[in-house]
Design a protein around this motif. Structure first.
Motif, PDB file in Angstrom:
ATOM      1  N   ALA A 103      -7.007 -14.166  19.793  1.00 58.46           N
ATOM      2  CA  ALA A 103      -5.784 -14.411  19.016  1.00 58.46           C
ATOM      3  C   ALA A 103      -5.310 -13.114  18.373  1.00 58.46           C
ATOM      4  CB  ALA A 103      -6.044 -15.477  17.957  1.00 58.46           C
ATOM      5  N   THR A 104      -4.072 -12.760  18.606  1.00 59.44           N
ATOM      6  CA  THR A 104      -3.530 -11.505  18.082  1.00 59.44           C
ATOM      7  C   THR A 104      -2.697 -11.691  16.820  1.00 59.44           C
ATOM      8  OG1 THR A 104      -1.594 -11.714  19.524  1.00 59.44           O
ATOM      9  CG2 THR A 104      -3.480 -10.434  20.362  1.00 59.44           C
ATOM     10  N   HIS A 105      -1.966 -12.795  16.717  1.00 55.76           N
ATOM     11  CA  HIS A 105      -1.128 -12.993  15.539  1.00 55.76           C
ATOM     12  C   HIS A 105      -0.693 -14.451  15.457  1.00 55.76           C
ATOM     13  CE1 HIS A 105       1.815 -12.240  18.747  1.00 55.76           C
ATOM     14  NE2 HIS A 105       2.672 -12.941  18.026  1.00 55.76           N
ATOM     15  N   LEU A 106      -0.258 -14.832  14.258  1.00 53.97           N
ATOM     16  CA  LEU A 106       0.322 -16.149  14.038  1.00 53.97           C
ATOM     17  C   LEU A 106       1.803 -16.095  14.388  1.00 53.97           C
ATOM     18  CD1 LEU A 106      -1.387 -16.890  10.598  1.00 53.97           C
ATOM     19  CD2 LEU A 106      -2.069 -17.774  12.845  1.00 53.97           C
ATOM     20  N   SER A 107       2.252 -17.024  15.212  1.00 58.63           N
ATOM     21  CA  SER A 107       3.605 -16.945  15.767  1.00 58.63           C
ATOM     22  C   SER A 107       4.683 -17.420  14.803  1.00 58.63           C
ATOM     23  CB  SER A 107       3.686 -17.785  17.051  1.00 58.63           C
ATOM     24  OG  SER A 107       2.648 -17.459  17.936  1.00 58.63           O
ATOM     25  N   PRO A 138       0.505  -8.579   5.720  1.00 57.85           N
ATOM     26  CA  PRO A 138      -0.808  -8.857   5.126  1.00 57.85           C
ATOM     27  C   PRO A 138      -1.095 -10.343   5.018  1.00 57.85           C
ATOM     28  CG  PRO A 138       0.719  -8.060   3.468  1.00 57.85           C
ATOM     29  CD  PRO A 138       1.386  -7.868   4.789  1.00 57.85           C
ATOM     30  N   GLY A 139      -0.099 -11.140   4.692  1.00 58.77           N
ATOM     31  CA  GLY A 139      -0.336 -12.565   4.541  1.00 58.77           C
ATOM     32  C   GLY A 139      -0.805 -13.222   5.820  1.00 58.77           C
ATOM     33  N   ALA A 140      -0.117 -12.935   6.921  1.00 57.47           N
ATOM     34  CA  ALA A 140      -0.467 -13.547   8.195  1.00 57.47           C
ATOM     35  C   ALA A 140      -1.791 -13.020   8.718  1.00 57.47           C
ATOM     36  CB  ALA A 140       0.646 -13.290   9.205  1.00 57.47           C
ATOM     37  N   GLN A 141      -1.987 -11.711   8.656  1.00 58.29           N
ATOM     38  CA  GLN A 141      -3.204 -11.137   9.226  1.00 58.29           C
ATOM     39  C   GLN A 141      -4.441 -11.493   8.408  1.00 58.29           C
ATOM     40  OE1 GLN A 141      -3.852  -9.694  12.164  1.00 58.29           O
ATOM     41  NE2 GLN A 141      -1.762 -10.322  12.621  1.00 58.29           N
ATOM     42  N   HIS A 142      -4.320 -11.518   7.097  1.00 62.85           N
ATOM     43  CA  HIS A 142      -5.467 -11.901   6.275  1.00 62.85           C
ATOM     44  C   HIS A 142      -5.862 -13.341   6.552  1.00 62.85           C
ATOM     45  CE1 HIS A 142      -4.539  -8.607   3.040  1.00 62.85           C
ATOM     46  NE2 HIS A 142      -4.988  -8.104   4.172  1.00 62.85           N
ATOM     47  N   LEU A 143      -4.878 -14.212   6.694  1.00 63.98           N
ATOM     48  CA  LEU A 143      -5.169 -15.611   6.980  1.00 63.98           C
ATOM     49  C   LEU A 143      -5.811 -15.760   8.358  1.00 63.98           C
ATOM     50  CD1 LEU A 143      -5.037 -18.613   6.328  1.00 63.98           C
ATOM     51  CD2 LEU A 143      -2.661 -18.616   7.192  1.00 63.98           C
ATOM     52  N   LEU A 144      -5.257 -15.079   9.357  1.00 62.37           N
ATOM     53  CA  LEU A 144      -5.818 -15.179  10.701  1.00 62.37           C
ATOM     54  C   LEU A 144      -7.249 -14.670  10.741  1.00 62.37           C
ATOM     55  CD1 LEU A 144      -5.531 -15.806  13.709  1.00 62.37           C
ATOM     56  CD2 LEU A 144      -4.527 -13.529  14.022  1.00 62.37           C
ATOM     57  N   GLN A 145      -7.505 -13.540  10.120  1.00 61.64           N
ATOM     58  CA  GLN A 145      -8.860 -12.995  10.136  1.00 61.64           C
ATOM     59  C   GLN A 145      -9.834 -13.882   9.368  1.00 61.64           C
ATOM     60  OE1 GLN A 145      -9.885 -10.585  12.138  1.00 61.64           O
ATOM     61  NE2 GLN A 145      -7.753 -10.662  12.845  1.00 61.64           N
ATOM     62  N   TYR A 146      -9.372 -14.495   8.301  1.00 60.51           N
ATOM     63  CA  TYR A 146     -10.211 -15.441   7.565  1.00 60.51           C
ATOM     64  C   TYR A 146     -10.581 -16.618   8.459  1.00 60.51           C
ATOM     65  CZ  TYR A 146     -11.350 -19.294   4.400  1.00 60.51           C
ATOM     66  OH  TYR A 146     -11.950 -20.374   3.808  1.00 60.51           O
ATOM     67  N   LEU A 147      -9.622 -17.140   9.196  1.00 61.68           N
ATOM     68  CA  LEU A 147      -9.881 -18.282  10.077  1.00 61.68           C
ATOM     69  C   LEU A 147     -10.824 -17.895  11.208  1.00 61.68           C
ATOM     70  CD1 LEU A 147      -6.257 -19.707  10.257  1.00 61.68           C
ATOM     71  CD2 LEU A 147      -8.163 -20.609   8.907  1.00 61.68           C
ATOM     72  N   ILE A 148     -10.586 -16.737  11.824  1.00 60.85           N
ATOM     73  CA  ILE A 148     -11.459 -16.284  12.909  1.00 60.85           C
ATOM     74  C   ILE A 148     -12.887 -16.103  12.413  1.00 60.85           C
ATOM     75  CG2 ILE A 148     -11.935 -14.319  14.421  1.00 60.85           C
ATOM     76  CD1 ILE A 148      -8.910 -14.019  14.799  1.00 60.85           C
TER      77      ILE A 148
END
Length: 282
Positions: free
Chosen positions: A199-203, A219-229
């Motif tokens: 997964a590279t980013h939230l669409s 930062p908001g999207a990437q921090h959330l994605l990395q937290y989920l991963i």
């Protein structure tokens, strides 16, 4: 058949059966399929099966897929050879938590992996229960991600080390796939946290509900994605399997992630995997 749970979260070791018998025994096969959905990954030792039997057993779950980057056995389409040797010290695409081929529009249903040769020590594989990972998320996170979708890329993973022309050709053949961050298991109705190393980013994060100003987006999207991963990293959701020649793992690719521990160079590790074509996540 004896069934022994390996952890409280995921995984069971089966004994007293031969996988080759399940090719023709409908009752045995249906029992294995039910156990797979329940435990999410099944392990067996001492399975002296041929490549043809390996493929025939995996095909009972559905049609098999080829991999565009990893090599397949020319005589058994769908049987991918994952061979590591001391001459490949930098071939490290397995040692990240991932769900197989989520860069496909329809990722695999599951996989059957057989050990041909392994190091005397090391080279284990780990699996994580992503149903449990979703269940134990804080409620406010569940609410935030309920409608989110993520892009999954073969170009940014397998293609990253390729020359730019080959990388672009790979993306043209397999454009990024978009999947829900939380998918539903088609057999059980369970909710599954469905983001991983591909997964590279939230669409669809950049909405007024999530972003006050454009500065918030990255930062908001990437921090959330990395937290989920990172939820796959939690030991309480995991099982770890030590390979021996002739041992087999069967996993539900829809509800798990896995990680091949690359702690064994300079040794040979030869694995053969049959991936079963799946459906489009919803």
């Amino acid at each position: 058949m004896r069934v022994e749970s390996l952890t409280c979260a995921i995984g069971a070791e089966l004994s007293g059966i031969k996988l080759a018998d399940a090719i023709h025994d409908d009752g045995l096969f249906q029992a294995l399929r039910a156990l797979l959905v329940r435990h999410k990954v099944l392990f067996l030792r001492g399975q002296d099966i041929t490549r043809a039997q390996h493929v025939a057993f995996a095909r009972r779950f559905g049609a098999l897929e080829d991999h565009p980057v990893a090599g397949s056995d020319p005589d058994h389409p769908g049987l991918v050879r994952i061979y590591k040797s001391p001459e490949q010290p930098n071939d490290r695409y397995e040692n990240a938590w991932h769900t197989d081929a989520t860069w496909r529009v329809a990722p695999p249903f599951g996989c059957v992996l057989r050990c041909v040769e392994c190091p005397p020590t090391g080279g284990d594989t780990m699996w994580a229960n992503m149903v449990l990972a979703y269940e134990r998320l804080p409620e406010h996170i569940k609410q935030q991600i309920a409608g989110l979708r993520a892009r999954h890329s073969i170009e940014a993973s397998f293609g990253a080390a390729m020359p730019i022309e080959k990388r672009h050709a790979l993306r043209a053949q397999f454009p990024d796939a978009e999947h829900p961050v939380v998918r539903t298991h088609p057999d059980t109705g369970e909710k599954i946290l469905f983001v991983n190393a591909f997964a590279t980013h939230l669409s669809n994060f950049h909405t007024p509900d999530n972003v006050r100003y454009g500065q918030d987006y990255a930062p908001g999207a990437q921090h959330l994605l990395q937290y989920l991963i990172s939820q796959a990293h939690v030991p309480e959701y995991q099982v770890r399997w030590r390979w021996t020649p002739g041992s087999v793992a069967i996993w539900d690719n829809r509800s798990t992630q896995h990680y091949a521990v690359m702690d064994y160079p300079p040794c040979h590790r030869k694995m053969e995997r049959a991936g079963i074509i799946g459906d489009v996540p919803y």
